[in-house]
Design an enzyme around this catalytic site. Sequence first.
Site, short mmCIF file in Angstrom:
data_model
loop_
_atom_site.label_atom_id
_atom_site.label_comp_id
_atom_site.label_asym_id
_atom_site.label_seq_id
_atom_site.Cartn_x
_atom_site.Cartn_y
_atom_site.Cartn_z
N HIS A 1 -1.54 34.21 -29.85
CA HIS A 1 -2.80 33.90 -29.17
C HIS A 1 -3.28 32.51 -29.57
CE1 HIS A 1 -2.93 38.30 -28.51
NE2 HIS A 1 -3.68 37.99 -27.46
N LYS B 1 -8.85 32.68 -31.85
CA LYS B 1 -8.96 34.16 -31.90
C LYS B 1 -9.41 34.60 -33.29
CE LYS B 1 -6.68 38.45 -30.59
NZ LYS B 1 -7.92 39.03 -30.04
N1 LIG Z 1 -9.68 43.37 -23.24
C1 LIG Z 1 -9.12 42.23 -22.87
O1 LIG Z 1 -8.33 42.20 -21.92
C2 LIG Z 1 -9.45 40.98 -23.60
C3 LIG Z 1 -10.24 41.05 -24.71
N2 LIG Z 1 -10.62 39.92 -25.34
C4 LIG Z 1 -11.56 40.09 -26.45
O2 LIG Z 1 -12.86 39.77 -25.95
C5 LIG Z 1 -13.65 39.22 -26.98
C6 LIG Z 1 -14.20 37.87 -26.51
O3 LIG Z 1 -13.14 36.96 -26.40
P1 LIG Z 1 -13.42 35.43 -26.00
O4 LIG Z 1 -14.15 35.37 -24.71
O5 LIG Z 1 -12.14 34.71 -26.16
O6 LIG Z 1 -14.41 35.02 -27.20
P2 LIG Z 1 -15.51 33.87 -27.23
O7 LIG Z 1 -15.77 33.57 -28.66
O8 LIG Z 1 -15.14 32.76 -26.32
O9 LIG Z 1 -16.79 34.58 -26.58
C7 LIG Z 1 -17.55 35.55 -27.23
C8 LIG Z 1 -19.00 35.31 -26.88
O10 LIG Z 1 -19.77 36.32 -27.53
C9 LIG Z 1 -20.98 35.75 -28.01
N3 LIG Z 1 -21.18 36.16 -29.41
C10 LIG Z 1 -20.62 35.67 -30.53
N4 LIG Z 1 -21.05 36.31 -31.61
C11 LIG Z 1 -21.94 37.21 -31.18
C12 LIG Z 1 -22.74 38.18 -31.82
N5 LIG Z 1 -22.74 38.32 -33.14
N6 LIG Z 1 -23.53 38.95 -31.05
C13 LIG Z 1 -23.53 38.80 -29.71
N7 LIG Z 1 -22.80 37.90 -29.04
C14 LIG Z 1 -22.01 37.12 -29.78
C15 LIG Z 1 -20.88 34.24 -27.94
O11 LIG Z 1 -21.83 33.80 -27.00
P3 LIG Z 1 -23.26 33.19 -27.38
O12 LIG Z 1 -23.15 32.57 -28.73
O13 LIG Z 1 -23.48 32.20 -26.29
O14 LIG Z 1 -24.20 34.36 -27.32
C16 LIG Z 1 -19.49 33.97 -27.42
O15 LIG Z 1 -19.50 33.02 -26.39
C17 LIG Z 1 -12.76 39.17 -28.21
O16 LIG Z 1 -12.98 40.33 -28.99
C18 LIG Z 1 -11.37 39.19 -27.62
O17 LIG Z 1 -10.39 39.69 -28.51
C19 LIG Z 1 -10.24 38.70 -24.91
C20 LIG Z 1 -9.44 38.56 -23.81
C21 LIG Z 1 -8.96 39.71 -23.08
O1 LIG Z 2 -8.72 37.23 -27.94
C1 LIG Z 2 -8.00 37.13 -26.91
O2 LIG Z 2 -7.89 36.08 -26.30
C2 LIG Z 2 -7.31 38.33 -26.44
N1 LIG Z 2 -7.57 39.47 -27.02
C3 LIG Z 2 -7.09 40.74 -26.66
C4 LIG Z 2 -6.39 41.41 -27.81
O3 LIG Z 2 -6.80 41.24 -28.97
O4 LIG Z 2 -5.44 42.16 -27.57
C5 LIG Z 2 -6.32 40.76 -25.37
C6 LIG Z 2 -5.62 39.50 -25.00
O5 LIG Z 2 -4.33 39.48 -25.47
C7 LIG Z 2 -6.40 38.24 -25.29
#
Ligand SMILES: NC(=O)C1=CN([C@@H]2O[C@H](COP(=O)(O)OP(=O)(O)OC[C@H]3O[C@@H](n4cnc5c(N)ncnc54)[C@H](OP(=O)(O)O)[C@@H]3O)[C@@H](O)[C@H]2O)C=CC1
Ligand SMILES: O=C(O)C1=N[C@H](C(=O)O)C[C@H](O)C1
Length: 268
Positions: free
Chosen positions: A149, A153
């Site tokens: 990743h 991450k």
């Molecule tokens: N299920 C799936 O298919 C996928 C899952 N994921 C997961 O999704 C999650 C987000 O990934 P990603 O978008 O890359 O992460 P980012 O860090 O880009 O986004 C997370 C957002 O959450 C907010 N945030 C951060 N800390 C906190 C907190 N303590 N409380 C509330 N909001 C908070 C922030 O926004 P702000 O500070 O503006 O509030 C931040 O922009 C991860 O856990 C990742 O592993 C990712 C891709 C695919």
């Molecule tokens: O953090 C990410 O970016 C992603 N997180 C998910 C995971 O932890 O499996 C899904 C995806 O691969 C991207």
Amino acid sequence: MINVGIFGASGRMGQAVIQALVNDNEASLSAAIVRKNSSSYGKSATENEPVHFISADELQPEEIDVLIDFSLPEALTENLKLAEQYQLPIVVCTTGLNEEQKERLAQAAETVAVLYASNTSVGIALLEQLVGISSAALPNADIEIFEAHHRHKKDGPSGTALSLGQAAAKGRQQSWEQVNDGIRSDGLRSDEGIGFSVMRAADIIGEHQVTLAVAGERIEIGHRVSNRKTFADGALRAAKWLEEQAPGLYSLQDTLNLQDILQRMLKQ
Ligand SMILES: NC(=O)C1=CN([C@@H]2O[C@H](COP(=O)(O)OP(=O)(O)OC[C@H]3O[C@@H](n4cnc5c(N)ncnc54)[C@H](OP(=O)(O)O)[C@@H]3O)[C@@H](O)[C@H]2O)C=CC1
Ligand SMILES: O=C(O)C1=N[C@H](C(=O)O)C[C@H](O)C1
């Protein structure tokens, strides 16, 4: 039209879901939720539509049909509380949840519909099934899982890698706790253990590979995502499905008929 509220709306995935909603004829963005101290708070969330980044305490529940959580695990408890308070279904996509947070998901599911997906791509849902079948068919194969990743991450092994490990253990009717070797920091393997290797580099969006190896040959089953739109589309697909479900804890597998298809193929 289904009205969607997104937690973590300013993040990489939140932005991808907002973008996917722009081109969606069945769903639209009704709330883009960030933290009050977020640098995005109050700014416009979309180019042409009048949706601004708001904080959770400004939510207008009557304007929302389903919630999607792409924030981080630290926010899960608060996000579930809101889903319960407003009786809204919620698709939780965050990874790196601890045991307590997983139990909290099950608790919320007693009163609202909750779908948990560590990976919302249909390809990974299929991979999980293939891994279960392969591990059952090759009971003596050593199983190792690799994931890669992007450099930002925050958790590892990825939620997807762990789900694939669990699918392999389930295929062999083994207890996950007993066969989970975690990240192989010492380079040693146990007899039945499933071990993980993790890469974090640049802008890799998401790659997973499961290897099943016996002496002389090995099977490698893998999946690569090259655009976050794949995850965003999958989350929206899940949200549309969940909006019509009764309270309960669901997975992406519940929304697809992969098991039926595979069973039919295996009978031929
Ligand atoms: N299920 C799936 O298919 C996928 C899952 N994921 C997961 O999704 C999650 C987000 O990934 P990603 O978008 O890359 O992460 P980012 O860090 O880009 O986004 C997370 C957002 O959450 C907010 N945030 C951060 N800390 C906190 C907190 N303590 N409380 C509330 N909001 C908070 C922030 O926004 P702000 O500070 O503006 O509030 C931040 O922009 C991860 O856990 C990742 O592993 C990712 C891709 C695919
Ligand atoms: O953090 C990410 O970016 C992603 N997180 C998910 C995971 O932890 O499996 C899904 C995806 O691969 C991207």
